[in-house]
Motif scaffolding. Structure first.
Motif, mmCIF file in Angstrom:
data_model
loop_
_atom_site.group_PDB
_atom_site.id
_atom_site.type_symbol
_atom_site.label_atom_id
_atom_site.label_comp_id
_atom_site.label_asym_id
_atom_site.label_seq_id
_atom_site.Cartn_x
_atom_site.Cartn_y
_atom_site.Cartn_z
ATOM 1 N N THR A 194 0.704 -1.038 -0.114
ATOM 2 C CA THR A 194 0.168 0.081 0.098
ATOM 3 C C THR A 194 0.698 1.143 0.063
ATOM 4 O O THR A 194 0.568 2.131 -0.606
ATOM 5 C CB THR A 194 -0.882 -0.079 1.403
ATOM 6 N N ASP A 207 -6.316 7.482 15.811
ATOM 7 C CA ASP A 207 -7.337 7.692 14.985
ATOM 8 C C ASP A 207 -7.537 9.221 14.700
ATOM 9 O O ASP A 207 -6.613 9.987 15.050
ATOM 10 C CB ASP A 207 -8.528 6.927 15.651
ATOM 11 N N SER A 208 -8.714 9.406 14.214
ATOM 12 C CA SER A 208 -9.101 10.790 13.756
ATOM 13 C C SER A 208 -8.885 11.751 15.234
ATOM 14 O O SER A 208 -8.733 12.930 14.978
ATOM 15 C CB SER A 208 -10.072 11.060 12.937
ATOM 16 N N LEU A 239 -0.069 3.984 8.125
ATOM 17 C CA LEU A 239 -1.278 4.018 7.103
ATOM 18 C C LEU A 239 -2.292 4.688 8.201
ATOM 19 O O LEU A 239 -3.503 5.363 7.892
ATOM 20 C CB LEU A 239 -1.681 2.831 6.581
ATOM 21 N N ASN A 240 -2.309 4.447 9.334
ATOM 22 C CA ASN A 240 -3.381 4.833 10.640
ATOM 23 C C ASN A 240 -3.024 6.269 10.608
ATOM 24 O O ASN A 240 -4.180 6.989 10.444
ATOM 25 C CB ASN A 240 -3.015 4.408 12.166
ATOM 26 N N TYR A 249 -4.555 7.893 7.159
ATOM 27 C CA TYR A 249 -5.944 7.712 7.179
ATOM 28 C C TYR A 249 -6.503 9.054 7.936
ATOM 29 O O TYR A 249 -7.455 9.797 7.992
ATOM 30 C CB TYR A 249 -6.556 6.684 7.355
ATOM 31 N N HIS A 256 -8.974 12.267 7.405
ATOM 32 C CA HIS A 256 -10.108 12.358 7.784
ATOM 33 C C HIS A 256 -10.409 13.607 8.581
ATOM 34 O O HIS A 256 -11.270 14.291 8.384
ATOM 35 C CB HIS A 256 -10.624 10.982 8.722
#
Length: 554
Positions: free
Chosen positions: A68, A107-108, A201-202, A205, A209
């Motif tokens: 990826t 996370d976001s 990748l976390n 993303y 976001h």
């Protein structure tokens, strides 16, 4: 025929330079393997690396991550973009340090919280281990990449090579995904924390976001609410209300003596006539989410999926004609106080309360009377709401949150490298911060008692979120709400009402104490404050007012 000297030099340079594809693949493999130590560590803890079958899945997962990254980078493998992007990704790989050290995930909401963190908060995380991780995981590989010569082709040939690499990476990604689809789907469904540990990748993303959030909004403006707000008949009393909302920081409900904790962390408040709810759940697991959500009329479910931004509780208070004041002793109000008078006390230098660039919470009571008098007189005559935003028990430097006189539990952890502290020392440092919050809240009640000749006074303390203190090797807070442990989501809610305030509502503290185990959440906050102040508006829902059952009808 002899070649010109400059041609020979150029050829030698080209021999030393590497093709962009080589550098992309090398960096992608490095990030998919070594920079994902938190992922492999969690899989080991979950017994997902205990057999050859499990190792085959781990290899497929690493292949998917590398493929990826290669796919994404191959599309941007140009002279002026490749090195900066590689450097950015390599530096972001140091997130592995925080995931390993504190048991957090990315996370976001974690990214949004980090973006709203000021230097003072960030500096509390600095340690020799962090600098070593930054050097090994970020600075050193970035420096090597920056010094490495790269041989780029003319743009048409470079485009063709980039597309070939992208196709190869896509094919590898598809093959690895198909080969491991069953264990991939099962493990990501049963162990949701794994998806937040896939580095970087976390972070890619989550950052995308957060950056795209304005695009998902139906409008870019702020929607007004509560324009119909007005004061009820109870505000015709001889004295206006003065309500102090203490916005706590990082308060674990279970560590408050008032709530049955085995240690005397709240002796001063236990001498007051107050009520403490001990089954209260936060809107989020970090300040950036919880504070705006607490002051919103939407509640947690609707707040998370909102398509517009709205005014909040303090705006409604002002629409009703009352005065509002926000006093800050932390890193900001997260937009909640932008439309009301506000002051930041965290940068003051009063030697009684401040040292090393930060102040203990008692600083917020200094000069508060003068700040109150500076509010518009016509609003003040209708009532005043003051928000005191604590530094509270903000980690990881818990020992800095309490003055020496309140270090009742010793020895305490004085390091921000929490893994190097014993469990008992860590809890001691945290409990000392709660003991100081106890003194601060008792002092706030004392300050309110001295103003009863002019106001009917009350105080409501609610923390924004809780904290992990090493349970299951998790520290601090901020895990995605679905997987966050209860200690990050269960918060204290304490109410003190003067005799005059009890009469104007009317509500009885004894009745509130009888409901101490009633399940509540931040969803109740907006409506409960409106109910206490007798502010009438169509937004108010009596079913969400925690005081309504112990009061006369609205």
């Amino acid at each position: 025929m002899l070649r010109k000297p400059e041609t020979v030099v150029s050829a030698a340079a080209n021999l030393q330079a590497v093709h962009p594809a080589c550098l992309i693949v090398l960096c992608s493999v490095w990030m998919a393997t070594l920079a994902n130590l938190p992922l492999w560590s969690e899989m080991q803890r979950l017994s997902l690396l205990s057999s050859l079958h499990h190792w085959a899945f781990a290899a497929a997962l690493a292949t998917m991550v590398a493929a990826t990254l290669t796919l994404l980078l191959s599309l941007l493998a140009w002279r002026f973009t490749l090195k900066p992007l590689l450097a950015l990704l390599l530096l972001s790989s140091m997130a592995a340090y925080f995931m390993l050290s504190y048991g957090i995930v990315i996370d976001s909401s974690m990214v949004a919280n980090a973006l709203q963190t000021d230097w003072r908060e960030a500096s509390a995380l600095l340690s020799p281990r962090l600098l070593l991780a930054l050097t090994l995981l970020g600075l050193l590989p970035t420096a090597l990449i920056w010094r490495q010569a790269i041989h780029y082709r003319p743009w048409r040939r470079q485009l063709a090579r980039n597309l070939l690499l992208a196709l190869a990476a896509a094919a590898l990604l598809a093959s690895a995904t198909l080969a491991s689809f069953q264990p991939l789907a099962s493990n990501m469904r049963n162990h949701r924390q794994l998806r937040y540990l896939i580095n970087p990748l976390n972070l890619i993303y989550a950052s995308a976001h957060v950056a795209s959030a304005p695009l998902r909004m139906a409008s870019s403006g702020l929607e007004p609410i509560g324009m119909d707000a007005h004061l009820g008949t109870r505000n015709n009393a001889s004295k206006p209300p003065l309500l102090v909302l203490v916005l706590g920081e990082t308060g674990r409900s279970g560590n408050f003596g008032l709530n049955g904790y085995g240690r005397p962390t709240t002796p001063e408040m236990e001498r007051e006539n107050l009520a403490s709810f001990r089954n209260v759940w936060s809107c989020g697991s970090n300040t950036a989410v919880s504070v705006p959500c607490m002051f919103s009329h939407l509640g947690r479910a609707l707040f998370a999926g909102r398509k517009s931004n709205f005014e909040g509780l303090l705006d409604v208070v002002q629409h009703a004609g009352m005065a509002a004041l926000w006093v800050e002793n932390q890193s900001g109000c997260k937009g909640v106080c932008e439309r009301v008078p506000n002051v930041n006390s965290s940068a003051l230098t009063d030697p009684r309360f401040c040292r090393a660039g930060e102040c203990h919470d008692a600083i917020m009571l200094e000069g508060l009377e003068q700040r109150l008098q500076a509010l518009p007189a016509e609003r003040r005559a209708r009532g005043v709401v003051v928000v005191l935003h604590q530094m509270g028990s903000h980690g990881p430097a818990y020992s800095k949150r309490s003055p020496d006189a309140f270090k009742h539990f010793l020895p305490e952890c004085t390091s921000n490298d929490l893994q190097n502290c014993g469990r008992a020392e860590l809890v001691n440092a945290y409990d000392n911060s709660i003991a100081y919050t106890d003194r601060f809240l008792a002092s706030t009640i004392g300050w309110l008692k001295h103003r009863q000749a002019e106001f009917d006074t009350a105080m409501v303390y609610v923390a924004d979120h809780g904290e992990s203190l090493g349970e299951n090797n998790i520290y601090l807070h901020g895990l995605p709400y679905a997987i966050a442990p209860d200690v990050q989501k269960k918060v204290p809610w304490i109410t003190w009402l003067s005799a005059g305030f009890e009469q104007r509502r009317p509500v009885r503290t004894e009745c509130l104490r009888s409901q101490r185990d009633r399940p509540l959440s931040h969803d109740n906050y907006f409506h409960s404050v409106l109910g206490l102040l007798d502010i009438r508006t169509s937004l108010y829902q009596s079913a969400l007012d925690v005081y309504a059952d112990c009061a006369s009808s609205y």
